[in-house]
Design an enzyme around this catalytic site. Structure first.
Site, PDB file in Angstrom:
ATOM      1  N   LYS A 272      62.036 -52.577  24.930  1.00  0.00           N
ATOM      2  CA  LYS A 272      63.087 -52.775  23.907  1.00  0.00           C
ATOM      3  C   LYS A 272      64.297 -53.467  24.523  1.00  0.00           C
ATOM      4  CE  LYS A 272      61.022 -50.518  20.530  1.00  0.00           C
ATOM      5  NZ  LYS A 272      60.341 -51.197  19.475  1.00  0.00           N
TER       6      LYS A 272
ATOM      7  N   LYS B 259      54.635 -53.521  13.758  1.00  0.00           N
ATOM      8  CA  LYS B 259      55.472 -53.941  12.627  1.00  0.00           C
ATOM      9  C   LYS B 259      56.418 -55.069  13.033  1.00  0.00           C
ATOM     10  CE  LYS B 259      55.402 -49.405  10.490  1.00  0.00           C
ATOM     11  NZ  LYS B 259      56.042 -48.093  10.585  1.00  0.00           N
TER      12      LYS B 259
ATOM     13  N   LYS C 132      49.241 -55.633  20.893  1.00  0.00           N
ATOM     14  CA  LYS C 132      48.852 -54.713  19.824  1.00  0.00           C
ATOM     15  C   LYS C 132      49.423 -55.146  18.480  1.00  0.00           C
ATOM     16  CE  LYS C 132      52.728 -51.615  19.910  1.00  0.00           C
ATOM     17  NZ  LYS C 132      53.241 -50.368  19.455  1.00  0.00           N
TER      18      LYS C 132
HETATM   19  P1  TYM Z   1      55.183 -45.618  15.196  1.00  0.00           P
HETATM   20  O1  TYM Z   1      55.902 -45.414  13.932  1.00  0.00           O
HETATM   21  O2  TYM Z   1      55.471 -46.837  16.006  1.00  0.00           O
HETATM   22  O3  TYM Z   1      53.629 -45.562  14.974  1.00  0.00           O
HETATM   23  C1  TYM Z   1      53.039 -44.495  14.273  1.00  0.00           C
HETATM   24  C2  TYM Z   1      51.668 -44.186  14.827  1.00  0.00           C
HETATM   25  O4  TYM Z   1      50.841 -45.358  14.766  1.00  0.00           O
HETATM   26  C3  TYM Z   1      50.305 -45.601  16.059  1.00  0.00           C
HETATM   27  N1  TYM Z   1      50.181 -47.058  16.267  1.00  0.00           N
HETATM   28  C4  TYM Z   1      49.092 -47.635  16.759  1.00  0.00           C
HETATM   29  N2  TYM Z   1      47.902 -47.114  17.161  1.00  0.00           N
HETATM   30  C5  TYM Z   1      46.970 -47.975  17.590  1.00  0.00           C
HETATM   31  N3  TYM Z   1      47.154 -49.330  17.631  1.00  0.00           N
HETATM   32  C6  TYM Z   1      48.318 -49.887  17.241  1.00  0.00           C
HETATM   33  N4  TYM Z   1      48.466 -51.206  17.243  1.00  0.00           N
HETATM   34  C7  TYM Z   1      49.362 -49.023  16.787  1.00  0.00           C
HETATM   35  N5  TYM Z   1      50.625 -49.229  16.319  1.00  0.00           N
HETATM   36  C8  TYM Z   1      51.113 -48.005  16.011  1.00  0.00           C
HETATM   37  C9  TYM Z   1      51.294 -44.996  17.040  1.00  0.00           C
HETATM   38  O5  TYM Z   1      50.682 -44.730  18.285  1.00  0.00           O
HETATM   39  C10 TYM Z   1      51.710 -43.752  16.304  1.00  0.00           C
HETATM   40  O6  TYM Z   1      50.770 -42.724  16.496  1.00  0.00           O
HETATM   41  N6  TYM Z   1      57.581 -42.486  18.218  1.00  0.00           N
HETATM   42  C11 TYM Z   1      56.581 -42.569  17.192  1.00  0.00           C
HETATM   43  C12 TYM Z   1      56.894 -41.745  15.954  1.00  0.00           C
HETATM   44  C13 TYM Z   1      57.177 -40.328  16.298  1.00  0.00           C
HETATM   45  C14 TYM Z   1      56.209 -39.340  16.670  1.00  0.00           C
HETATM   46  C15 TYM Z   1      56.968 -38.170  16.914  1.00  0.00           C
HETATM   47  C16 TYM Z   1      54.830 -39.351  16.800  1.00  0.00           C
HETATM   48  C17 TYM Z   1      58.396 -39.743  16.329  1.00  0.00           C
HETATM   49  N7  TYM Z   1      58.275 -38.454  16.697  1.00  0.00           N
HETATM   50  C18 TYM Z   1      56.332 -36.998  17.300  1.00  0.00           C
HETATM   51  C19 TYM Z   1      54.208 -38.163  17.186  1.00  0.00           C
HETATM   52  C20 TYM Z   1      54.948 -37.006  17.436  1.00  0.00           C
HETATM   53  C21 TYM Z   1      56.475 -44.025  16.764  1.00  0.00           C
HETATM   54  O7  TYM Z   1      57.373 -44.795  16.918  1.00  0.00           O
HETATM   55  O8  TYM Z   1      55.342 -44.331  16.116  1.00  0.00           O
END
Ligand code: TYM
Length: 346
Positions: free
Chosen positions: A128, A214, A211
């Site tokens: 980031k 968004k 990957k």
């Molecule tokens: P976020 O919002 O970026 O993504 C949500 C979930 O989607 C998965 N993900 C992917 N998995 C496989 N391939 C990809 N290209 C891909 N892009 C996204 C992420 O691994 C995630 O599981 N920090 C977290 C949100 C969060 C969270 C938590 C998750 C906040 N607190 C506590 C679990 C437990 C995040 O930014 O995910």
């Protein structure tokens, strides 16, 4: 010690058998195939087998300063897409992170045992900083502490996430261990990723780079219609094709096969693998099949999103009942945490 045993010891309750699962997704736009295959599909699969908490990480989305006019709609979007994909509020507790202020209190407390050096070394933080050098806020640095608070507030045993979140999960385990050992009480269990395919998933983008994400502009969304999906897939980066039988696949082609393995049946994957191996593969055919198989999964979900999104009465009911259940569990944990730290009533 296995997580279930640990919990049983914690609650001193031999009848307690259902382990706790927790996960969340940030409220930043529509969900894409990475979110679906890395997380949401598994949420749906396990919701009646565990004590599940699934939430919308709206506090985490504040690191990028969304406009107040868009903030609520983004939360509503994820909620509608959770429900459209099959999450059932009768089975799992669905809530919005900011509705549970106990999470923020735990975040303050855990910040005292999180060291700046380890936070600065987090891969996502370094990424980031490189991508947005003008917005290196403290929330970004302590992002893993807030994520640990999400997990530890319900004393979760399992956290289904994609590969990109595994380092954050490891940090949550570090904070759990550190807290327990600093205060000499086993308040927190250590949470692990819940994966079904041997290892955590990373869904690739269709532009040949890294990957699907968004902010990478390379996503296929659950909300995309058939035409949009077909157009995106047909534009996927390829090469000029194999010239030697059984040659190794370059990354861009491997990415297409990774997607194919996620959405298509085994005979389709075998068919195109054979075509690759004997050098007769036609990428146009592969992409057409891939687009069709993606649509088979996403269109039934898409069909339901708008109706759910526009049903405010239903959504408020879901959110209110999720909030109450989540707060009850969170405040029970916080009582233990405060006791361990030494807060006492006057
Ligand atoms: P976020 O919002 O970026 O993504 C949500 C979930 O989607 C998965 N993900 C992917 N998995 C496989 N391939 C990809 N290209 C891909 N892009 C996204 C992420 O691994 C995630 O599981 N920090 C977290 C949100 C969060 C969270 C938590 C998750 C906040 N607190 C506590 C679990 C437990 C995040 O930014 O995910």
């Amino acid at each position: 010690m296995p997580a279930a045993k640990q919990l049983r010891r914690l609650f001193n309750d031999t009848t307690y058998t259902m382990e706790t699962v927790l996960s969340g997704i940030r409220s930043t736009g529509h969900l894409h195939l990475g979110n679906y295959f890395g997380a949401l599909k598994n949420f749906v699969k396990i919701q009646d087998k565990y004590n599940c908490y699934f939430f919308i990480a709206d506090l985490h989305s504040l690191t990028t300063h969304p406009h107040p006019d868009d903030f609520h709609a983004s939360v509503k979007t994820i909620l509608a897409e959770y429900l459209a994909a099959g999450l059932d509020p009768e089975k799992a507790t669905l809530y919005i992170q900011s509705d549970v202020p106990e999470v923020s209190e735990l975040y303050v407390l855990l910040n005292m045992i999180a060291y700046v050096g380890e936070l600065e070394r987090t891969v996502t933080f370094k990424e980031k900083v490189r991508q947005n050098p003008d917005n290196v806020n403290a929330g970004l640095l302590t992002y893993p502490v807030l994520m640990a608070s999400d997990i530890l507030i319900h004393r979760a045993n399992w956290v289904p996430v994609g590969k990109d979140q595994e380092q954050h999960l490891e940090m949550a385990r570090v904070y759990a261990r550190r807290f327990n050992s600093m205060y000499g009480v086993e308040v927190f269990p250590e949470a692990h990723n819940l994966v079904f395919t041997g290892e955590a998933i990373k869904v690739p983008g269709l532009d040949g780079t890294g990957k699907m994400g968004k902010s990478n502009g390379n996503g296929i969304y659950l909300y995309d219609d058939e035409k949009t999906i077909t157009k995106k897939v047909m534009k996927a980066v390829t090469d000029s094709g194999p010239t030697e039988p059984n040659s190794p696949m370059p990354q861009v082609i491997e990415n297409l096969f990774t997607l194919l393995r996620l959405v298509s049946d085994q005979s389709t994957v075998d068919y195109f693998t054979e075509k690759w191996n004997d050098c007769s593969i036609r990428y146009g055919d592969l992409k057409k099949q891939l687009a069709q198989d993606i649509c088979k999964i996403t269109l039934p979900i898409k069909e339901k999103i708008d109706a759910i999104y526009n049903d405010d009465a239903y959504l408020s009911k879901v959110v209110a009942s999720g909030r109450d259940r989540a707060r009850a569990s969170a405040s029970a944990t916080l009582t233990e945490v405060r006791k361990a730290i030494g807060f006492r009533a006057f």
